[in-house]
Design a protein around this motif. Sequence first.
Motif, PDB file in Angstrom:
ATOM      1  N   LEU A  35      44.553  46.605  25.519  1.00 24.60           N
ATOM      2  CA  LEU A  35      43.839  45.359  25.227  1.00 24.60           C
ATOM      3  C   LEU A  35      43.542  45.288  23.735  1.00 24.60           C
ATOM      4  O   LEU A  35      42.860  46.146  23.178  1.00 24.60           O
ATOM      5  N   ALA A  36      44.083  44.241  23.094  1.00 24.48           N
ATOM      6  CA  ALA A  36      43.914  44.108  21.648  1.00 24.48           C
ATOM      7  C   ALA A  36      42.577  43.450  21.301  1.00 24.48           C
ATOM      8  O   ALA A  36      41.923  43.826  20.332  1.00 24.48           O
ATOM      9  N   ASP A  37      42.164  42.463  22.091  1.00 25.25           N
ATOM     10  CA  ASP A  37      40.947  41.716  21.794  1.00 25.25           C
ATOM     11  C   ASP A  37      39.937  41.906  22.923  1.00 25.25           C
ATOM     12  O   ASP A  37      40.046  41.276  23.975  1.00 25.25           O
ATOM     13  N   ILE A  38      38.970  42.763  22.709  1.00 24.63           N
ATOM     14  CA  ILE A  38      37.977  43.067  23.738  1.00 24.63           C
ATOM     15  C   ILE A  38      37.066  41.867  23.993  1.00 24.63           C
ATOM     16  O   ILE A  38      36.561  41.680  25.090  1.00 24.63           O
ATOM     17  N   ALA A  39      36.884  41.023  22.996  1.00 25.23           N
ATOM     18  CA  ALA A  39      36.025  39.847  23.147  1.00 25.23           C
ATOM     19  C   ALA A  39      36.575  38.882  24.191  1.00 25.23           C
ATOM     20  O   ALA A  39      35.818  38.147  24.823  1.00 25.23           O
ATOM     21  N   GLU A  40      37.874  38.893  24.392  1.00 24.91           N
ATOM     22  CA  GLU A  40      38.482  38.014  25.394  1.00 24.91           C
ATOM     23  C   GLU A  40      37.979  38.361  26.795  1.00 24.91           C
ATOM     24  O   GLU A  40      37.772  37.473  27.630  1.00 24.91           O
ATOM     25  N   PHE A  41      37.764  39.632  27.050  1.00 30.85           N
ATOM     26  CA  PHE A  41      37.278  40.072  28.351  1.00 30.85           C
ATOM     27  C   PHE A  41      35.893  39.500  28.636  1.00 30.85           C
ATOM     28  O   PHE A  41      35.641  38.974  29.731  1.00 30.85           O
ATOM     29  N   SER A  42      35.008  39.556  27.661  1.00 33.79           N
ATOM     30  CA  SER A  42      33.665  39.023  27.875  1.00 33.79           C
ATOM     31  C   SER A  42      33.682  37.496  27.954  1.00 33.79           C
ATOM     32  O   SER A  42      32.883  36.904  28.687  1.00 33.79           O
ATOM     33  N   GLN A  43      34.585  36.846  27.235  1.00 38.87           N
ATOM     34  CA  GLN A  43      34.695  35.389  27.295  1.00 38.87           C
ATOM     35  C   GLN A  43      35.147  34.931  28.679  1.00 38.87           C
ATOM     36  O   GLN A  43      34.633  33.941  29.217  1.00 38.87           O
ATOM     37  N   VAL A  44      36.068  35.658  29.282  1.00 33.89           N
ATOM     38  CA  VAL A  44      36.528  35.323  30.633  1.00 33.89           C
ATOM     39  C   VAL A  44      35.394  35.486  31.629  1.00 33.89           C
ATOM     40  O   VAL A  44      35.214  34.648  32.525  1.00 33.89           O
ATOM     41  N   ARG A  45      34.600  36.536  31.472  1.00 34.80           N
ATOM     42  CA  ARG A  45      33.456  36.743  32.372  1.00 34.80           C
ATOM     43  C   ARG A  45      32.465  35.591  32.272  1.00 34.80           C
ATOM     44  O   ARG A  45      31.934  35.116  33.285  1.00 34.80           O
ATOM     45  N   LYS A  46      32.220  35.128  31.056  1.00 33.55           N
ATOM     46  CA  LYS A  46      31.279  34.023  30.861  1.00 33.55           C
ATOM     47  C   LYS A  46      31.833  32.722  31.436  1.00 33.55           C
ATOM     48  O   LYS A  46      31.085  31.920  32.009  1.00 33.55           O
ATOM     49  N   ASP A  47      33.141  32.499  31.297  1.00 34.43           N
ATOM     50  CA  ASP A  47      33.756  31.297  31.863  1.00 34.43           C
ATOM     51  C   ASP A  47      33.667  31.300  33.386  1.00 34.43           C
ATOM     52  O   ASP A  47      33.424  30.266  34.006  1.00 34.43           O
ATOM     53  N   ILE A  48      33.856  32.467  33.985  1.00 34.00           N
ATOM     54  CA  ILE A  48      33.731  32.588  35.441  1.00 34.00           C
ATOM     55  C   ILE A  48      32.307  32.242  35.868  1.00 34.00           C
ATOM     56  O   ILE A  48      32.095  31.507  36.835  1.00 34.00           O
ATOM     57  N   ALA A  49      31.336  32.737  35.137  1.00 37.27           N
ATOM     58  CA  ALA A  49      29.938  32.457  35.460  1.00 37.27           C
ATOM     59  C   ALA A  49      29.632  30.973  35.328  1.00 37.27           C
ATOM     60  O   ALA A  49      28.910  30.402  36.160  1.00 37.27           O
ATOM     61  N   ARG A  50      30.172  30.321  34.298  1.00 33.05           N
ATOM     62  CA  ARG A  50      29.949  28.880  34.118  1.00 33.05           C
ATOM     63  C   ARG A  50      30.526  28.088  35.278  1.00 33.05           C
ATOM     64  O   ARG A  50      29.889  27.167  35.799  1.00 33.05           O
ATOM     65  N   ILE A  51      31.735  28.435  35.693  1.00 34.08           N
ATOM     66  CA  ILE A  51      32.368  27.719  36.795  1.00 34.08           C
ATOM     67  C   ILE A  51      31.577  27.918  38.081  1.00 34.08           C
ATOM     68  O   ILE A  51      31.346  26.963  38.835  1.00 34.08           O
ATOM     69  N   LYS A  52      31.143  29.142  38.351  1.00 37.11           N
ATOM     70  CA  LYS A  52      30.366  29.400  39.557  1.00 37.11           C
ATOM     71  C   LYS A  52      29.042  28.646  39.539  1.00 37.11           C
ATOM     72  O   LYS A  52      28.583  28.151  40.571  1.00 37.11           O
ATOM     73  N   THR A  53      28.430  28.523  38.365  1.00 37.63           N
ATOM     74  CA  THR A  53      27.180  27.780  38.234  1.00 37.63           C
ATOM     75  C   THR A  53      27.391  26.310  38.549  1.00 37.63           C
ATOM     76  O   THR A  53      26.617  25.697  39.295  1.00 37.63           O
ATOM     77  N   VAL A  54      28.447  25.718  38.007  1.00 38.16           N
ATOM     78  CA  VAL A  54      28.729  24.297  38.248  1.00 38.16           C
ATOM     79  C   VAL A  54      29.073  24.072  39.721  1.00 38.16           C
ATOM     80  O   VAL A  54      28.660  23.077  40.314  1.00 38.16           O
ATOM     81  N   LEU A  55      29.817  24.997  40.324  1.00 39.42           N
ATOM     82  CA  LEU A  55      30.128  24.865  41.755  1.00 39.42           C
ATOM     83  C   LEU A  55      28.855  24.903  42.596  1.00 39.42           C
ATOM     84  O   LEU A  55      28.724  24.136  43.560  1.00 39.42           O
TER      85      LEU A  55
END
Length: 65
Positions: free
Chosen positions: A37-57
């Motif tokens: 994994l070259a960009d570790i920040a991408e992993f945390s960004q995906v986690r936050k996007d998942i949380a946002r989608i679950k919140t809206v659902l």
Amino acid sequence: MKASELRTKSVEDLKSDLIGLRKKQFNLRFQLSTDQLADIAEFSQVRKDIARIKTVLNEKAKQQS
């Protein structure tokens, strides 16, 4: 992804986005464990996007009931 953008999408679109992000998170987890994994920040960004989608659902589910 912003929450305001997600609120304009339908439930089906949100669920398909959630599935895609879960697959991406799975692949990133494997890349992280094998040190590819070259960009570790991408992993945390995906986690936050998942949380946002679950919140809206959850908000949409409460509005329907």
